[in-house]
Motif scaffolding. Structure first.
Motif, PDB file in Angstrom:
ATOM      1  N   PRO D 276      48.397   7.724 -10.244  1.00  0.00           N
ATOM      2  CA  PRO D 276      49.450   7.237 -11.136  1.00  0.00           C
ATOM      3  C   PRO D 276      48.984   7.062 -12.586  1.00  0.00           C
ATOM      4  N   CYS D 277      47.717   6.677 -12.798  1.00  0.00           N
ATOM      5  CA  CYS D 277      47.315   6.365 -14.169  1.00  0.00           C
ATOM      6  C   CYS D 277      46.186   7.244 -14.704  1.00  0.00           C
ATOM      7  N   LYS D 279      45.979  10.042 -16.284  1.00  0.00           N
ATOM      8  CA  LYS D 279      46.169  10.517 -17.659  1.00  0.00           C
ATOM      9  C   LYS D 279      46.099   9.385 -18.662  1.00  0.00           C
ATOM     10  N   GLU D 280      46.740   8.276 -18.319  1.00  0.00           N
ATOM     11  CA  GLU D 280      46.783   7.165 -19.272  1.00  0.00           C
ATOM     12  C   GLU D 280      45.424   6.531 -19.478  1.00  0.00           C
ATOM     13  N   ARG D 281      44.652   6.418 -18.389  1.00  0.00           N
ATOM     14  CA  ARG D 281      43.333   5.797 -18.544  1.00  0.00           C
ATOM     15  C   ARG D 281      42.467   6.630 -19.470  1.00  0.00           C
TER      16      ARG D 281
END
Lengths: 252, 320, 252, 320
Positions: D276-277, D279-281
């Motif tokens: 889920p994260c 890319k964001e991390r």
């Protein structure tokens, strides 16, 4: 059954509210005055839709439940909106891409929901469909303009596409409360509108000189319909709900 | 015709309350004055969106959220009408926007105050829109046609906004103790800046006489301000909150309320750029403009590609 | 008197909390690991200071008042912090400039507050002074490094200076609750520490090859001590207070 | 000495539990394996700051805010120790950071899950730090000296963090109905990803044997996982919340808890980048790095100006 309908209606309401809320963040900050007005207008339509759904959801419960209670006093884990509606706006390209993919989904979806055996949902769908038809047109035009505009805008809309695309898979996966209403012809079987959606999206992307992502290999985000959100929703709600939380039980 | 004759035709029209239209001859100063006034008014609508937009995402109910959003959107629309009206006098929107963003053009100083609580949204509707209407209703009879017609549309919407603002405050005043305090606090902070909206006192307002002659202005600053004070007093009574002016008292002889002295020092200071939000308001507009640059360019490029033969007027809506 | 002391203590607590809160937004996002740690450390010191002041303020009231109630259940108009502590971080230069000007103020201020006739305030000041001495050193070093670093950093720290400077005037203007405590030697007469502050700021700016703004002509922001804030504080509090507001009366 | 002899000295040291130190000869594969493992561990500490930092500004009390801030700061410190330990093997921090930011190096997949409620901060402390400790305590006896010593410091702090996490959950479980639900929900979401932290099952973990021989690893993935399940079961009972595994049952014969099958599909998917994260991390790290570039350059430029003759080692702390 009763509760499935309630959750389903909330899901629809939450979709429109969070998307409308995000779009309204552009008000006063748009790239040109005419588009500031246009995007505010769409935000307004969506907030209006959400109110219709919330009011209906509230009517399914007892008198103490109101539209505002549903919008302002649930925490993030209880929100059932698609993740695509809650992710941050980013630049104009990302906002446009989010709106285009979501509006096209809403268009295909409402076209089915107008035949719902639930008269109230059908009526809201009919009213909303007119608005969404315009949202699709407006955002499609922008996708095309940015895709086929300058090198810079083409780069940006492509990047936006990459960023937003993984949030589209969820649209066509029914949640449990949704599946259980299909037989009664209350809910739309979202798996059945996927092809319609794909066709519409494809033709706009083509005109925008963008290619349609090879869907089968793309991993898709999921969870929104069941209250598993991104880390962004909590911040959105903290802001949106502040007054109702800080001054409980007041009329405004 | 010689200038003298043209001037005479113009003067006669003014005297007979016949509207001046874009293609008519008009004195240079009349044109300049109106361009300045109309564009300043347009800028005020646009900058004025910011303090209110500050509460859209935090409006306390769905109904209020929708109403506020619609209101701020209306202001963008007013900006559009007014820019268009000014454009009929031979200035482009780009030029006007550049003047705003470079700090050369002014906008109403009231928007340099921050909106600190929800009640401020009510106070802006009631007082700021109220003062604006007081200023603008006479402008519906302004001598310049496009301006007067824009004002008719604007005034209709503004009076709707003003009622909404009043109703927000009324709801607060009928509400909890904290809500009522919120309303009183908003009145305390917005009252004096609202009175300043009418401009300097008549004896220090050198342009008034000329503008009156041209029928751009119908009442003096002090006349309008007095009218505003009189009306607000009654409305504050209905709300049950107190105007923060201990010199405010009914004057039987004048048949008006007397009121305290305005802090003109603050007024001129804020105009000079020294208000709480001057920098931020301008920075917000500059940033919207700069972030929108690639978008406008893309739209223009696309429009050119698709309609290579069309005149540049087609791209109107993407220029700014 | 009692209430003046309460408000004064809140003012001091709010200063440290909002500044610490803003600095903590850098945690995990600093320009290098060592500085991520350093700025988190300063944030931690400031939150610690705020707790000491809030606990003391709570003790001035009845048993139902706690440090968390004071931090989490007051709205923006009741907060009494200096505006400089609430404005957004901006880039590293702006954060450094805010911290430098504020820490230097805290340093001059606590040096006087240790002589307060209020033993509790004096004790907190003494403990805080050690921490603040380090904050001043660390931020001064950074002002110098950025001022006398590259062209880019010099440009940025100058811009930061312009942006932050108008928020310094308020430091030396006592609020009413503050003035009324001077005679009992409870509060510090802030107008008296201005020269000390100016001298210290000047010498660092000089070393940083920056010039000291000609103070007399600069218009100064004001209002924080009396609860008239910037538009930023409301957002900060909506985020910070969310859980306490959404789940009232809970232990955490 | 010939390579064979060096190898013999190295093997003897490993056999006799004598630490390998930076200046000692070591096999290339040993060095490579350790650089990969230590830097991956360092990256995990740094990326691991993000999901927790997400709640610093929203921590529900001042005490919790301070504790969480201190905890996240500790993790930055752990990252520093570990980067330093890896640097003793001849790789620079820049190189390692580049590997992280380019996506070449991995970090623990658990940090690709979002922190959705305050209870997640408790769950991360209890389960994620708990699993980390289970993995790391044996590493305090790892054959490579600098790594082992770094782990001693880290484990001390981690066990403190784990207790804090447990205490957050305990407070929630003793609290309101909503708070208890929050705790249960966090356990539901974090349980399986925590079990995945021990890596693939032994029969699909090809490197385990070699790492055990080198005494970098002391227990197999499944052994550690089993130990973790056993311990957590008891702790969940104290909390009064239920581990989301209906196959979880005490096995009298094995004297261990049996438990359900891990969704390895999800595990490998998240490693591949599909969490889920993910890319964001990475985007958050890249953005911190890029926004920090001018700061690092300025610091370096200043340091060079002020100490023109000093060796480059002086600027250590500004390089990254």
């Amino acid at each position: 059954m009763e509760n499935n309908l309630f959750n389903y209606t909330l899901h629809l309401a939450d979709n429109s509210l969070t998307m409308g809320h995000r779009l309204s963040e552009w008000t006063g900050h748009g790239p040109m005055l005419e588009q500031d007005i246009a995007i505010s207008n769409i935000a307004l339509d969506l907030i209006g839709q959400s109110r219709n759904f919330y009011q209906y959801a509230a009517a399914l419960k007892d008198d103490s439940v109101t539209e505002d209670l549903l919008a302002y006093l649930r925490d993030a884990r209880e929100f059932k909106n698609l993740l695509i509606t809650e992710i941050p706006n980013g630049d104009w390209a990302k906002t446009i891409m989010k709106l285009f993919l979501f509006s096209t989904y809403q268009f295909c979806f409402y076209q089915k929901l107008i035949d719902s055996s639930d008269k109230q949902l059908a009526a809201i769908a009919e009213k909303s469909l007119k608005e969404v038809t315009y949202h699709v047109r407006w955002s499609s035009e922008w996708v095309i303009r940015l895709g086929d505009g300058t090198e810079e805008s083409n780069k940006r809309i492509k990047l936006a596409m990459e960023e937003v695309w993984p949030f589209t898979g969820e649209m066509f996966q029914p949640a449990e409360y949704e599946s259980l209403l299909i037989n009664n012809r209350i809910s739309v079987d979202v798996s059945e509108i996927k092809n319609d959606w794909m066709g519409r999206v494809k033709s706009v992307l083509e005109e925008a000189t963008l290619s349609y992502p090879e869907d089968k290999n793309t991993w898709m985000q999921t969870g929104g319909k069941n209250g598993i959100h991104t880390e962004h929703l909590g911040y959105l709600l903290a802001e949106m709900q502040f007054l109702q939380r800080a001054y409980p039980g007041c009329e405004w | 015709m010689a200038t003298e004759e043209l001037q005479k035709v113009f003067d006669d029209k003014i005297a007979e309350e016949i509207r001046i239209e874009p293609k008519d001859w008009m004195p240079d100063d009349y044109r300049k004055t109106l361009i300045r006034q109309i564009s300043q008014h347009a800028h005020s609508e646009i900058v004025g969106m910011l303090p209110e937009a500050n509460w859209i995402t935090r409006a306390p109910s769905l109904r209020r959220k929708a109403t506020l959003l619609a209101k701020v959107q209306d202001e963008a629309g007013h900006g559009l009408y007014l820019y268009s009206a000014a454009e009929t006098m031979g200035i482009t929107r780009e030029e006007m926007v550049d003047q705003l963003l470079s700090g050369k053009a002014k906008y109403s100083s009231i928007f340099n105050y921050p909106t600190l609580t929800w009640a401020d949204i009510g106070a802006i509707g009631w007082l700021v829109d109220g003062a604006a209407i007081m200023n603008q209703v006479p402008l519906c009879r302004a001598s310049y046609g496009p301006y007067a017609r824009a004002m008719v549309r604007i005034c209709k919407e503004e009076s709707f906004h003003q009622r909404q603002g009043f109703e927000i405050l009324l709801t607060l005043c009928k509400g909890s103790k904290e809500q009522k305090e919120m309303a009183q606090d908003a009145l305390n902070r917005w009252w004096w800046p609202s009175l300043m909206m009418f401009g300097p006192n008549d004896d220090t307002s050198p342009h008034t006489a000329q503008s009156m002659k041209w029928k751009i202005k119908r009442f003096s600053n002090d006349e309008l301000r007095q009218k505003f004070v009189d009306v607000c007093n009654e409305q504050a009574d209905i709300l049950g909150i107190t105007i923060p002016d201990d010199k405010l008292v009914w004057n039987e002889k004048r048949q008006h309320y007397d009121f305290g002295e305005i802090n003109w020092n603050e007024f001129f200071n804020v105009i000079k750029g020294n208000g709480p939000c001057n920098k931020e308001r301008l920075a917000a507009r500059v940033s919207a403009h700069e972030n929108g640059e690639w978008v406008r360019e893309a739209a223009l490029a696309y429009a050119r590609k698709k309609a290579p033969k069309s005149p540049s007027g087609e791209f109107e809506s993407f220029r700014n």
